[in-house]
Design a protein around this motif. Sequence first.
Motif, PDB file in Angstrom:
ATOM      1  N   MET A   4     -14.089   2.207   1.048  1.00 28.21           N
ATOM      2  CA  MET A   4     -13.598   3.561   1.270  1.00 28.21           C
ATOM      3  C   MET A   4     -14.661   4.590   0.898  1.00 28.21           C
ATOM      4  O   MET A   4     -14.810   5.619   1.563  1.00 28.21           O
ATOM      5  N   SER A   5     -15.417   4.302  -0.162  1.00 32.52           N
ATOM      6  CA  SER A   5     -16.495   5.199  -0.565  1.00 32.52           C
ATOM      7  C   SER A   5     -17.587   5.217   0.498  1.00 32.52           C
ATOM      8  O   SER A   5     -18.011   6.275   0.967  1.00 32.52           O
TER       9      SER A   5
ATOM     10  N   ASP B 126      -3.081  12.137   3.881  1.00 30.89           N
ATOM     11  CA  ASP B 126      -2.544  10.935   3.236  1.00 30.89           C
ATOM     12  C   ASP B 126      -2.808  10.902   1.738  1.00 30.89           C
ATOM     13  O   ASP B 126      -2.144  10.181   0.993  1.00 30.89           O
ATOM     14  N   LEU B 127      -3.768  11.688   1.256  1.00 33.44           N
ATOM     15  CA  LEU B 127      -4.103  11.648  -0.174  1.00 33.44           C
ATOM     16  C   LEU B 127      -2.929  12.135  -1.026  1.00 33.44           C
ATOM     17  O   LEU B 127      -2.201  13.042  -0.629  1.00 33.44           O
ATOM     18  N   GLY B 128      -2.810  11.549  -2.223  1.00 34.08           N
ATOM     19  CA  GLY B 128      -1.789  12.021  -3.144  1.00 34.08           C
ATOM     20  C   GLY B 128      -2.123  13.409  -3.668  1.00 34.08           C
ATOM     21  O   GLY B 128      -1.239  14.196  -3.994  1.00 34.08           O
ATOM     22  N   LYS B 129      -3.406  13.705  -3.782  1.00 32.70           N
ATOM     23  CA  LYS B 129      -3.880  15.022  -4.217  1.00 32.70           C
ATOM     24  C   LYS B 129      -4.847  15.541  -3.163  1.00 32.70           C
ATOM     25  O   LYS B 129      -6.073  15.421  -3.315  1.00 32.70           O
TER      26      LYS B 129
ATOM     27  N   ARG C 200      -8.120  17.416  -3.752  1.00 31.81           N
ATOM     28  CA  ARG C 200      -9.248  16.735  -4.400  1.00 31.81           C
ATOM     29  C   ARG C 200     -10.022  15.857  -3.422  1.00 31.81           C
ATOM     30  O   ARG C 200     -10.683  14.905  -3.838  1.00 31.81           O
ATOM     31  N   PHE C 201      -9.941  16.156  -2.089  1.00 29.04           N
ATOM     32  CA  PHE C 201     -10.586  15.246  -1.132  1.00 29.04           C
ATOM     33  C   PHE C 201     -12.088  15.153  -1.352  1.00 29.04           C
ATOM     34  O   PHE C 201     -12.693  14.119  -1.099  1.00 29.04           O
TER      35      PHE C 201
ATOM     36  N   ARG D 117     -18.052  12.001  -4.772  1.00 27.90           N
ATOM     37  CA  ARG D 117     -18.630  12.034  -6.120  1.00 27.90           C
ATOM     38  C   ARG D 117     -19.668  10.932  -6.306  1.00 27.90           C
ATOM     39  O   ARG D 117     -20.541  11.019  -7.147  1.00 27.90           O
TER      40      ARG D 117
ATOM     41  N   ASN E 110     -13.610  14.747  -3.991  1.00 23.65           N
ATOM     42  CA  ASN E 110     -13.930  13.710  -4.989  1.00 23.65           C
ATOM     43  C   ASN E 110     -14.391  12.414  -4.333  1.00 23.65           C
ATOM     44  O   ASN E 110     -15.012  11.575  -4.983  1.00 23.65           O
ATOM     45  N   MET E 111     -14.072  12.247  -3.035  1.00 25.27           N
ATOM     46  CA  MET E 111     -14.535  11.074  -2.295  1.00 25.27           C
ATOM     47  C   MET E 111     -16.056  10.996  -2.269  1.00 25.27           C
ATOM     48  O   MET E 111     -16.623   9.933  -2.058  1.00 25.27           O
TER      49      MET E 111
ATOM     50  N   LEU F 275     -12.477  -2.232   4.838  1.00 24.73           N
ATOM     51  CA  LEU F 275     -11.668  -1.563   3.819  1.00 24.73           C
ATOM     52  C   LEU F 275     -10.388  -2.353   3.524  1.00 24.73           C
ATOM     53  O   LEU F 275     -10.087  -2.673   2.370  1.00 24.73           O
TER      54      LEU F 275
ATOM     55  N   PRO G 296       0.840  -1.207   0.000  1.00 22.36           N
ATOM     56  CA  PRO G 296       0.000   0.000   0.000  1.00 22.36           C
ATOM     57  C   PRO G 296       0.877   1.261   0.000  1.00 22.36           C
ATOM     58  O   PRO G 296       2.005   1.234   0.486  1.00 22.36           O
ATOM     59  N   THR G 297       0.324   2.336  -0.557  1.00 14.56           N
ATOM     60  CA  THR G 297       1.070   3.598  -0.584  1.00 14.56           C
ATOM     61  C   THR G 297       0.731   4.449   0.633  1.00 14.56           C
ATOM     62  O   THR G 297       1.214   5.552   0.782  1.00 14.56           O
ATOM     63  N   TRP G 298      -0.134   3.911   1.497  1.00 13.12           N
ATOM     64  CA  TRP G 298      -0.586   4.665   2.670  1.00 13.12           C
ATOM     65  C   TRP G 298       0.571   4.931   3.630  1.00 13.12           C
ATOM     66  O   TRP G 298       1.509   4.149   3.726  1.00 13.12           O
TER      67      TRP G 298
END
Lengths: 298, 324
Positions: free
Chosen positions: B92-93, B72-75, B78-79, B84, B81-82, B143, B16-18
């Motif tokens: 996670m959604s 923790d988000l890469g962007k 754009r939080f 959307r 967008n969670m 998750l 994971p990238t977390w």
Amino acid sequence: MTQLETVAWPGSYGDKAKPRMGFFTDTSVCIGCKACEVACKEWNHVPMAIEGFTGNSYDNSVTLGADRWRHVAFIEQKVPLDVTEDVPLVQAAERGAAADGGVSTYQEGDGFRWLMASDVCKHCTHAACLDVCPTGALFRTEYGTVVVQEDVCNGCGYCVPACPFGVIDQRKDDGRVWKCTLCYDRLKDDKEPACAQACPTNSIQFGELAELHGRAEHRLAHLQQAGQDKARLYLADGQDGIGGAGAFFLLLDEPEVYGLPPDPVDTRRDVGEIWAAAGAAAVALGAGLVTAVFGGRR
Amino acid sequence: MSETTSYHGQPVLKEPTWTWEIPMYFFTGGMSGASAGLAYLSELRGNQVLARRAWAISLGAIGISPAFLISDLGKPTRFLNMLRMFKVTSPMSVGSWILSGSGAATSLAALNAWTGLFPRSAKAARPAAALFGLPLSTYTAALIANTAVPVWHEARRTLPFVFGSGAGLSAGAVVAAVTPPAYAAPARRLAIGAALAEGMANELMHHRLGEHGEPYKKGAGSLFSHISRACTVAGAAVMLRRGASSRPAAIAAGALLGAGALSARWSIYKAGFQSAADPKYVVGPQRRAIERGERPGASRSSAKVGEIKPAVGSPASAPVELPA
């Protein structure tokens, strides 16, 4: 051959759906030239990624990732020398003829064989990355392929450990995730993906998935007949854990030899069970709270 | 266990990238969720002293949670967008919506408990916060269970119980530490009961994991697991013996139990990375399931063709000539 229908394709596209497109990578004719890696980088503007000198045969690009959407694996194997083995002379000669017929990839006679294989995103029929993406950045195209919308991805990283092949990854300086798009832009212009166009031996074959399946079955039959009894098709069938892939492979050994999982699974199949357990645990916590508050003195 | 084949020892899965914010959120999210339930039920029982403190803990923990997640988000920009879409195949959604609902309800309830503002909205917000708190405490287990990481996915039936009891443990511990002992009996009962439950859920998880559980026996996964157990046992003992009579003892016990719950999250988090990084944990169990005939696997050696037309130059068409 079936086209392996996905959840969103072709259904949600109606009459705008295109035939499902894919790759058949026939590793038995791969010569390890890495033209696919280079062509992919050039066309898609994939940034440089230097891994240094690995000592892993001729492989210094190591693995698929955010900055490598095609990766050529090199495997060196010591195999028993056919002719000195205790096999009938006719059988040995048949194998020699198989080599002459162009169905053998290794140097005959030195007891050593090369396996080379160009790996890529599998564009799974049941794609775990797409299933877990909370933003909808990952989507199923009209060609049945799986693509990341870079203007939507917020870099949550959920798709990274969800992919059973370890394909998709985050670009550190950018934060978003990246992977093969099966050259979505080129497909829209009726062009084949850059890697397939660059492949000099036709090891990477691009086309309609149903047609590729037919071709692959014939190729497998020929290789088996020629004595390549470990030859196999990988991800060609709908009953595997990902419902078959848009990019499938002909391998000359077990998948794990190439760094591929022998039984990849999209965990979506277990998501009902997972929610049931999470729900039951939530109820149990509620019961625990009630007991703690009402189960003794105030 | 036989030696498994790999490609130059390279991992099959990506880790994971977390980063550190994620296990911290597992802790704060659970603590907030269970504290909200504790607060609401204590109000019903008429223990306002405990309830107000539990609301405050719940609000503090849920206040910091989005900060952890967004960082923790890469962007990070754009939080939003969670939100959307709402997607049940993505815990996670679903979790983003649970966290949003929980955050709104808890803020109102806590504000009302301390200031008396918005009494009518708070009347609805209090039970809502308590209810949202329950899935908030366990969805994080769903998750990570819904990934290809073997040590998480193979624990999908037990992991939510580990997280749920861990949430109860942290909430009970911290609320007991900030509440005068005379009013904190429910929090102490919660902490000790949840500590027991977490211990049992953990044992069950390890038992069921079998060979998949090896990452818990080495590296950071093992280290945090030992720290967690030591802190939890010590904290529960202090809470049980002195928590009701001494405020400092209750604070010390709460800190130890909280540390135990936090280390437990870190142990699970780190074990996942170790499970993904070593190809033997991924390939080995898959290969053995194929060999046992439980799984079809993803490759096939027999061609699905009827009669094959021999290609030119292939051994089937050419008569075999022996070399001189």
